[in-house]
Design an enzyme around this catalytic site. Structure first.
Site, PDB file in Angstrom:
ATOM      1  N   CYS A   1      68.454  25.963  16.355  1.00 45.20           N
ATOM      2  CA  CYS A   1      68.677  24.587  15.904  1.00 45.20           C
ATOM      3  C   CYS A   1      67.332  23.923  15.579  1.00 45.20           C
ATOM      4  CB  CYS A   1      69.475  23.831  16.962  1.00 45.20           C
ATOM      5  SG  CYS A   1      70.345  22.402  16.310  1.00 45.20           S
TER       6      CYS A   1
ATOM      7  N   HIS B   1      74.177  27.668  18.053  1.00 46.84           N
ATOM      8  CA  HIS B   1      73.656  27.696  19.424  1.00 46.84           C
ATOM      9  C   HIS B   1      74.234  28.843  20.250  1.00 46.84           C
ATOM     10  CE1 HIS B   1      71.552  23.790  19.657  1.00 46.84           C
ATOM     11  NE2 HIS B   1      72.427  23.382  18.765  1.00 46.84           N
TER      12      HIS B   1
ATOM     13  N   GLU C   1      73.197  29.982  22.980  1.00 51.48           N
ATOM     14  CA  GLU C   1      73.091  29.681  24.420  1.00 51.48           C
ATOM     15  C   GLU C   1      74.251  28.817  24.912  1.00 51.48           C
ATOM     16  OE1 GLU C   1      71.533  28.116  22.074  1.00 51.48           O
ATOM     17  OE2 GLU C   1      71.185  26.009  22.621  1.00 51.48           O
TER      18      GLU C   1
END
Lengths: 78, 226
Positions: free
Chosen positions: B90, B198, B200
């Site tokens: 990002c 993302h 994660e």
């Protein structure tokens, strides 16, 4: 001395922000606006001794991203 | 699976650094070093560096522009040059482009709006350090949350990226106006990956899915040979 750096998107790079501004202008009833491109004006107050080369370097290293942007430097008489 | 030495860099305005650190710890078993943007040096012998998402420096000037010139980035650029794997997610992706580690730039979404939702991605190259745990062509679901995810590069650069297998992930359908629906790109050497979605935020069932886990697992496996 004042220096103005004008940063604008390169031709051919889509400017969604400019397009939104154009739509808003149309919404307000303004006609005849064919295109809007939004840029950025950065004003620097610099020592007279700061060279054109240094200003150019500032633009290339930080003020503009040359992948997408052009810049123009203008020295303004006090 | 011990001894995975990773670092998460935090800039003023980063807001995904904890998620990133959490993901690295959960997948590798070892908590990452937490490094501040003003630090001049990274911990020694790092296996992995992560630049998290967020709004570094309030997105002043251009997203990622200020962060890319912060003191720690010199060390990150040096480490990347030595082959240390670097992942930017990002805003971290923007920092990598602004730092010159990846080609192109990320611009305002073509639809103007902030996009925050799960999106389908296609794994374009499954033979990289970051994607070895996926299959080529695999479709995965990963969340995005961004306003400036519109990847731009000139046609010659895009051709080169595609020709060299440097497009790691592609959006399965248009999300933000990105050129050729590119969602993640690699550097020439293959040790730097920038991606807008993302991973994660998608590493355990409680997240709604685990499709991001293989990215971290690939890196851990590739680097510690476990």
């Amino acid at each position: 001395m004042k220096v103005r750096v004008y940063v604008s998107l390169k031709n051919g790079v889509l400017d969604p922000q400019g397009r939104a501004i154009q739509h808003s202008l149309e919404g307000l009833g303004f006609t005849g606006v064919h295109d809007v491109r939004a840029g950025r004006l950065i004003e620097l107050d610099v020592d007279d001794a700061v060279t054109d080369e240094a200003l150019d370097d500032m633009c290339r290293k930080l003020l503009a991203n040359q992948v997408i942007e052009n810049y123009r430097i203008e020295r303004v008489a006090a | 699976m011990t001894g995975f030495r990773s670092a998460v860099i935090t800039f003023p305005g980063s807001n995904c650094d904890r998620d990133m650190a959490d993901a690295l710890e959960k997948v590798s078993g070892t908590a990452p070093f937490r490094v501040w943007h003003g630090d001049a040096a990274l911990p020694e012998r790092l296996d992995f560096i992560a630049l998290p998402g967020g709004f570094s420096y309030g997105d002043y000037l251009r997203s990622g522009a200020m962060a890319a010139r912060s003191p720690i980035m010199r060390a990150v650029v040096d480490a990347a040059g030595r082959g240390v794997p670097v992942l930017g997610v990002c805003n971290g992706f923007q920092v990598l482009t602004e730092a010159g580690l990846l080609p192109g730039a990320l611009m305002r979404n073509a639809g103007i709006r902030f996009v925050c939702r799960e999106v389908a991605l296609t794994v374009e190259n499954a033979q990289t350090l970051f994607t070895a745990g996926y299959a080529a062509g695999q479709r995965i679901v990963i969340p995005v949350a961004h306003h400036d995810g519109n990847y731009f590069a000139d046609a010659a650069t895009l051709d080169r990226l595609e020709g060299d297998g440097r497009v790691a992930f592609r959006y399965a359908e248009p999300v933000n106006g990105s050129a050729r629906d590119i969602a993640g790109v690699l550097n020439d050497a293959g040790n730097v990956l920038g991606m807008r979605p993302h991973p994660e935020r998608r590493i355990e069932v409680a997240h709604g899915g685990e499709d991001g886990r293989a990215l971290f697992a690939s890196a851990v496996r590739g680097l510690v040979g476990a």
